[in-house]
Design a protein around this motif. Structure first.
Motif, PDB file in Angstrom:
ATOM      1  N   ALA A  48       0.820  -1.214   0.000  1.00  0.00           N
ATOM      2  CA  ALA A  48       0.000   0.000   0.000  1.00  0.00           C
ATOM      3  C   ALA A  48       0.856   1.268   0.000  1.00  0.00           C
ATOM      4  CB  ALA A  48      -0.931  -0.008   1.203  1.00  0.00           C
ATOM      5  N   TYR A  49       2.045   1.186   0.568  1.00  0.00           N
ATOM      6  CA  TYR A  49       2.886   2.389   0.636  1.00  0.00           C
ATOM      7  C   TYR A  49       3.932   2.421  -0.455  1.00  0.00           C
ATOM      8  CZ  TYR A  49       0.431   2.867   4.918  1.00  0.00           C
ATOM      9  OH  TYR A  49      -0.580   2.982   5.816  1.00  0.00           O
ATOM     10  N   HIS A  50       3.839   1.438  -1.364  1.00  0.00           N
ATOM     11  CA  HIS A  50       4.718   1.415  -2.539  1.00  0.00           C
ATOM     12  C   HIS A  50       6.184   1.369  -2.154  1.00  0.00           C
ATOM     13  CE1 HIS A  50       1.059   2.168  -4.705  1.00  0.00           C
ATOM     14  NE2 HIS A  50       0.857   3.263  -3.991  1.00  0.00           N
ATOM     15  N   LEU A 195      12.392   0.914   1.774  1.00  0.00           N
ATOM     16  CA  LEU A 195      13.071   1.688   0.743  1.00  0.00           C
ATOM     17  C   LEU A 195      12.257   1.657  -0.543  1.00  0.00           C
ATOM     18  CD1 LEU A 195      15.696   3.226   0.150  1.00  0.00           C
ATOM     19  CD2 LEU A 195      16.806   1.045  -0.291  1.00  0.00           C
ATOM     20  N   ARG A 196      12.037   2.883  -1.076  1.00  0.00           N
ATOM     21  CA  ARG A 196      11.291   2.969  -2.342  1.00  0.00           C
ATOM     22  C   ARG A 196      12.305   3.070  -3.484  1.00  0.00           C
ATOM     23  NH1 ARG A 196       8.277   7.382  -1.275  1.00  0.00           N
ATOM     24  NH2 ARG A 196       6.566   6.210  -0.380  1.00  0.00           N
ATOM     25  N   THR A 197      12.128   2.272  -4.528  1.00  0.00           N
ATOM     26  CA  THR A 197      13.119   2.290  -5.623  1.00  0.00           C
ATOM     27  C   THR A 197      12.508   2.738  -6.947  1.00  0.00           C
ATOM     28  OG1 THR A 197      12.699  -0.022  -6.127  1.00  0.00           O
ATOM     29  CG2 THR A 197      14.509   0.446  -4.617  1.00  0.00           C
ATOM     30  N   GLY A 198      11.398   2.232  -7.336  1.00  0.00           N
ATOM     31  CA  GLY A 198      10.792   2.660  -8.599  1.00  0.00           C
ATOM     32  C   GLY A 198      10.447   1.488  -9.496  1.00  0.00           C
ATOM     33  N   ASP A 199      11.439   0.729  -9.911  1.00  0.00           N
ATOM     34  CA  ASP A 199      11.129  -0.426 -10.771  1.00  0.00           C
ATOM     35  C   ASP A 199      11.935  -1.643 -10.324  1.00  0.00           C
ATOM     36  OD1 ASP A 199      13.727  -0.444 -12.050  1.00  0.00           O
ATOM     37  OD2 ASP A 199      13.053   1.319 -13.165  1.00  0.00           O
ATOM     38  N   ALA A 201      14.233  -3.508 -11.814  1.00  0.00           N
ATOM     39  CA  ALA A 201      15.687  -3.515 -12.061  1.00  0.00           C
ATOM     40  C   ALA A 201      16.405  -2.677 -11.002  1.00  0.00           C
ATOM     41  CB  ALA A 201      15.965  -2.972 -13.453  1.00  0.00           C
ATOM     42  N   GLU A 202      15.779  -1.550 -10.676  1.00  0.00           N
ATOM     43  CA  GLU A 202      16.360  -0.656  -9.672  1.00  0.00           C
ATOM     44  C   GLU A 202      16.329  -1.340  -8.292  1.00  0.00           C
ATOM     45  OE1 GLU A 202      18.003   1.870  -9.974  1.00  0.00           O
ATOM     46  OE2 GLU A 202      17.966   2.955  -8.072  1.00  0.00           O
ATOM     47  N   THR A 203      15.261  -2.097  -8.047  1.00  0.00           N
ATOM     48  CA  THR A 203      15.148  -2.819  -6.776  1.00  0.00           C
ATOM     49  C   THR A 203      16.305  -3.800  -6.621  1.00  0.00           C
ATOM     50  OG1 THR A 203      12.749  -2.659  -6.801  1.00  0.00           O
ATOM     51  CG2 THR A 203      13.672  -4.408  -5.445  1.00  0.00           C
ATOM     52  N   ALA A 204      16.568  -4.558  -7.665  1.00  0.00           N
ATOM     53  CA  ALA A 204      17.654  -5.550  -7.609  1.00  0.00           C
ATOM     54  C   ALA A 204      18.997  -4.854  -7.408  1.00  0.00           C
ATOM     55  CB  ALA A 204      17.662  -6.365  -8.904  1.00  0.00           C
ATOM     56  N   ARG A 205      19.164  -3.740  -8.109  1.00  0.00           N
ATOM     57  CA  ARG A 205      20.436  -3.003  -7.994  1.00  0.00           C
ATOM     58  C   ARG A 205      20.599  -2.451  -6.580  1.00  0.00           C
ATOM     59  NH1 ARG A 205      22.843   1.528  -7.931  1.00  0.00           N
ATOM     60  NH2 ARG A 205      20.943   2.765  -7.728  1.00  0.00           N
ATOM     61  N   MET A 206      19.492  -1.935  -6.038  1.00  0.00           N
ATOM     62  CA  MET A 206      19.531  -1.322  -4.703  1.00  0.00           C
ATOM     63  C   MET A 206      19.846  -2.368  -3.622  1.00  0.00           C
ATOM     64  SD  MET A 206      19.315   1.707  -3.657  1.00  0.00           S
ATOM     65  CE  MET A 206      18.268   2.713  -4.687  1.00  0.00           C
ATOM     66  N   ILE A 207      19.241  -3.545  -3.776  1.00  0.00           N
ATOM     67  CA  ILE A 207      19.490  -4.626  -2.806  1.00  0.00           C
ATOM     68  C   ILE A 207      20.978  -4.978  -2.788  1.00  0.00           C
ATOM     69  CG2 ILE A 207      19.122  -7.123  -2.427  1.00  0.00           C
ATOM     70  CD1 ILE A 207      16.191  -6.658  -3.289  1.00  0.00           C
ATOM     71  N   THR A 208      21.557  -5.115  -3.967  1.00  0.00           N
ATOM     72  CA  THR A 208      22.992  -5.435  -4.077  1.00  0.00           C
ATOM     73  C   THR A 208      23.824  -4.318  -3.444  1.00  0.00           C
ATOM     74  OG1 THR A 208      22.436  -6.471  -6.164  1.00  0.00           O
ATOM     75  CG2 THR A 208      24.768  -6.160  -5.723  1.00  0.00           C
ATOM     76  N   GLU A 209      23.424  -3.103  -3.723  1.00  0.00           N
ATOM     77  CA  GLU A 209      24.164  -1.932  -3.247  1.00  0.00           C
ATOM     78  C   GLU A 209      24.134  -1.850  -1.716  1.00  0.00           C
ATOM     79  OE1 GLU A 209      25.853  -0.107  -5.163  1.00  0.00           O
ATOM     80  OE2 GLU A 209      26.424   1.546  -3.835  1.00  0.00           O
ATOM     81  N   VAL A 210      22.937  -2.002  -1.128  1.00  0.00           N
ATOM     82  CA  VAL A 210      22.799  -1.918   0.341  1.00  0.00           C
ATOM     83  C   VAL A 210      23.645  -3.006   0.999  1.00  0.00           C
ATOM     84  CG1 VAL A 210      21.187  -2.248   2.277  1.00  0.00           C
ATOM     85  CG2 VAL A 210      20.520  -0.821   0.334  1.00  0.00           C
ATOM     86  N   GLN A 211      23.571  -4.218   0.449  1.00  0.00           N
ATOM     87  CA  GLN A 211      24.292  -5.324   1.089  1.00  0.00           C
ATOM     88  C   GLN A 211      25.807  -5.203   0.906  1.00  0.00           C
ATOM     89  OE1 GLN A 211      20.957  -8.668   1.489  1.00  0.00           O
ATOM     90  NE2 GLN A 211      22.189  -8.868  -0.319  1.00  0.00           N
ATOM     91  N   ARG A 212      26.214  -4.557  -0.202  1.00  0.00           N
ATOM     92  CA  ARG A 212      27.658  -4.344  -0.412  1.00  0.00           C
ATOM     93  C   ARG A 212      28.185  -3.315   0.576  1.00  0.00           C
ATOM     94  NH1 ARG A 212      30.858  -0.924  -2.801  1.00  0.00           N
ATOM     95  NH2 ARG A 212      29.169   0.388  -3.598  1.00  0.00           N
TER      96      ARG A 212
END
Lengths: 366, 221
Positions: A48-50, A195-199, A201-212
């Motif tokens: 609901a909060y996207h 965390l809001r990302t948008g799409d 592909a961005e979600t996958a990139r963000m997950i990798t980035e946060v964990q790195r």
């Protein structure tokens, strides 16, 4: 009609069998409905909060028991700005609810909540926003006071998320929540961050980035959040066990009833075999009886399951909104399908007895 | 086997209790279509055992039975054989109590996969011919002993079997009802060219049959 007449020949035994099946179905349906609904509620609330990503402590056994330090959260906020929503989540045993869900949020998150009454809370003050379901159950309106810990909080507004679990909870500022859930003298912490990302592909990139960048944290897609909760893994195992126990127990109950029917009707079965019936044909008659018993048990079990959900939902110790009060059509269909499987499995032993039965011995049976 | 001979029993023997009890000792006889035979003898002489072996409810230890040229030792699907070729009438009617008279009469046809409409019509017609049309929907417990036995005769005849085997069919009836049952059996056996074997103690019934086979201690006398 013959099947019904056969079942009504021993009405009490048939009734007890139906009740036995109903008990198994009720238990299975109610527990399955609760776990499925909790998953759906959590998924629906995050959806609901996207928000697309949930960040929590890597070593925490479950996202709800995660502890993200203030310094870690500060770094995350600096990296992601407005896209990040820090959150403190916990439950309290209060006089008005022994399992009150409390969510501590930042002003940005609080201001985005959809309100059905009142205004957004001022997070620096002792103010709270109450979920619509909780407000209804407690009979509170904006302007009322709500006790949390040793402080009264002014109810500034009533929010609605569409998730019964969250709508049964209360929202306060994250600092106040840290005060409630952190022992005196300890440093406060957050539970998780959205965390809001948008799409995608961005979600996958963000997950990798946060964990790195933060090896001590874990980032998961919001869609996998419910599955990551230890509660659900435990409940899944519990439901699986209950399903197996209920299935085996019910099969034994129905098998016993059918075996008794075969034993009592041995001479009649002998008559039917004498006039040309094969064991298959006799088994078909028993199958109809077995199916009839199981369908009646499934119908009664679903009604009993619904009653069980209403009863548990009314228990003050459970917490508002945690228990669904309806069964989904797919759940009802599953329970009926399961009882049909039971009807078939229960025939295995009687079938062996029938195949071994000699017509003459059956005819002479006293 | 001659064409007219329907049943040929050769040196038939049956033991029980691992050979300690010899129920039947090498019994032989033959019979033709349309004949009526009485099997007589005291209780325990082997009448019921003989009928069970002929009707394939049981298998012999010695000897053989041929029905219409078929050696029963080679019949693997006994239920199908009974449904097509044998009609049983027992002393205690042996109706299924949760089935109506109509459903009881339909039961042998169900074994042959006869369509519902045909089953209904045939059973109704037979029950009517036995004077039971008005009782067709009744459960066996709600009709008299004579009516139950007439329904049992209807059930035995429903698939037009070549062999009618009746084991003391009047043993549990008063004389009037007993006479009716025997008349029905003999009448249908003659009209359908079936072979009727009746096991009985009753000399009047035995006298009404074409032939008599007497047994004593499992042997033909």
């Amino acid at each position: 009609m013959i099947f019904l007449r056969n079942l009504l020949r021993a009405p009490l035994r048939s009734l007890m069998t139906v009740l036995g099946i109903a008990a198994g179905v009720a238990l299975f349906a109610a527990v399955s409905a609760i776990t499925a609904d909790l998953r759906q509620q959590i998924g629906a609330a995050i959806d609901a909060y996207h928000y697309d990503v949930v960040v929590h402590e890597r070593r925490a056994p479950s996202p709800f028991s995660s502890r993200i330090t203030l310094a870690q959260m500060q770094t995350l906020v600096e990296e992601h700005g407005e896209a990040l929503a820090p959150m403190v989540i916990g439950t309290l045993n209060e006089s008005w609810s022994s399992y009150a869900l409390v969510m501590g949020v930042e002003p940005g998150f609080a201001n985005r909540m959809a309100l059905v009454a009142g205004r957004p809370m001022v997070v620096e003050r002792d103010e709270a926003m109450l979920g619509e379901l909780g407000a209804q159950r407690l009979g509170l309106q904006p302007g009322a006071l709500l006790r949390l810990g040793d402080k009264d909080h002014l109810v500034s507004g009533i929010f609605r998320t569409g998730s019964r679990m969250f709508d049964g909870g209360v929202m306060i500022g994250s600092r106040q929540a840290q005060g409630l859930f952190t022992p005196a003298g300890s440093e406060g912490h957050f539970t998780l961050a959205l965390l809001r990302t948008g799409d995608r592909a961005e979600t996958a990139r963000m997950i990798t980035e946060v964990q790195r960048r933060h090896p001590e944290l874990r980032a998961i897609p919001a869609t996998e959040f419910a599955g990551a909760l230890r509660l659900f893994r435990v409940v899944d195992a519990f439901v699986g066990t209950i399903a197996v126990v209920a299935l085996v127990g019910t099969v034994l109950v129905v098998t016993n009833t059918l075996l008794m029917a075969v034993a009592e009707r041995t001479r009649e079965i002998g008559i039917l075999m004498a006039v040309g019936w094969t064991p298959w044909l006799v088994l078909r008659m028993l199958l109809a009886e077995s199916v009839l018993l199981c369908l009646a048990g499934a119908a009664l079990g679903n009604v009993a399951g619904l009653a069980l959900l209403h009863t548990v939902n009314g228990m003050e110790t459970v917490g508002f909104g945690w228990i669904p009060v309806s069964l989904s059509p797919s759940m009802v269909a599953t329970s009926f399908a399961l009882t049909l499987v039971i009807a078939l499995l229960a025939l295995a032993w009687p079938a062996v007895v029938l195949w071994r039965m000699q017509p003459l011995a059956a005819l002479r049976h006293e | 086997m001659s064409e007219a001979i329907l049943l040929e029993v050769s040196d038939l023997g049956r033991d029980y209790d691992r050979g300690r009890v010899r129920a039947l000792h090498e019994v032989s006889f033959s019979a033709q279509r349309g004949q009526t035979l009485a099997l007589t003898g005291p209780s325990g002489c082997g009448k019921s055992t003989l009928l069970s072996l002929i009707g394939l409810l049981d298998r012999p230890d010695r000897g053989r039975v041929q029905v219409d040229g078929i050696d029963l030792a080679g019949v693997r699907r006994g239920a199908d054989f009974r449904a097509r070729r044998v009609g049983f009438v027992f002393q205690f009617h042996h109706m299924v109590p949760t089935m109506t008279l109509q459903e009881n009469v339909e039961a042998p046809m169900l074994a042959l996969g006869v369509p519902l409409a045909q089953r209904r019509a045939r059973a109704a017609q037979l029950l009517d011919s036995m004077g039971l049309g008005a009782r067709a929907g009744f459960l066996p417990t709600h009709v008299s002993g004579g009516e139950r036995q007439r329904a049992a005769v209807a059930r035995a005849l429903v698939n037009r079997p070549a062999l009618l085997l009746a084991d003391e069919p009047t043993g549990n009836l008063d004389s009037r009802a007993g006479e009716q049952v025997i008349e029905l059996l003999v009448g249908h056996a003659r009209s359908q060219q079936a072979l009727l074997l009746v096991a009985t103690h009753n000399p009047d019934i035995a006298a009404a049959m074409d032939r008599r086979i007497e047994l004593l201690d499992g042997r033909r006398v």
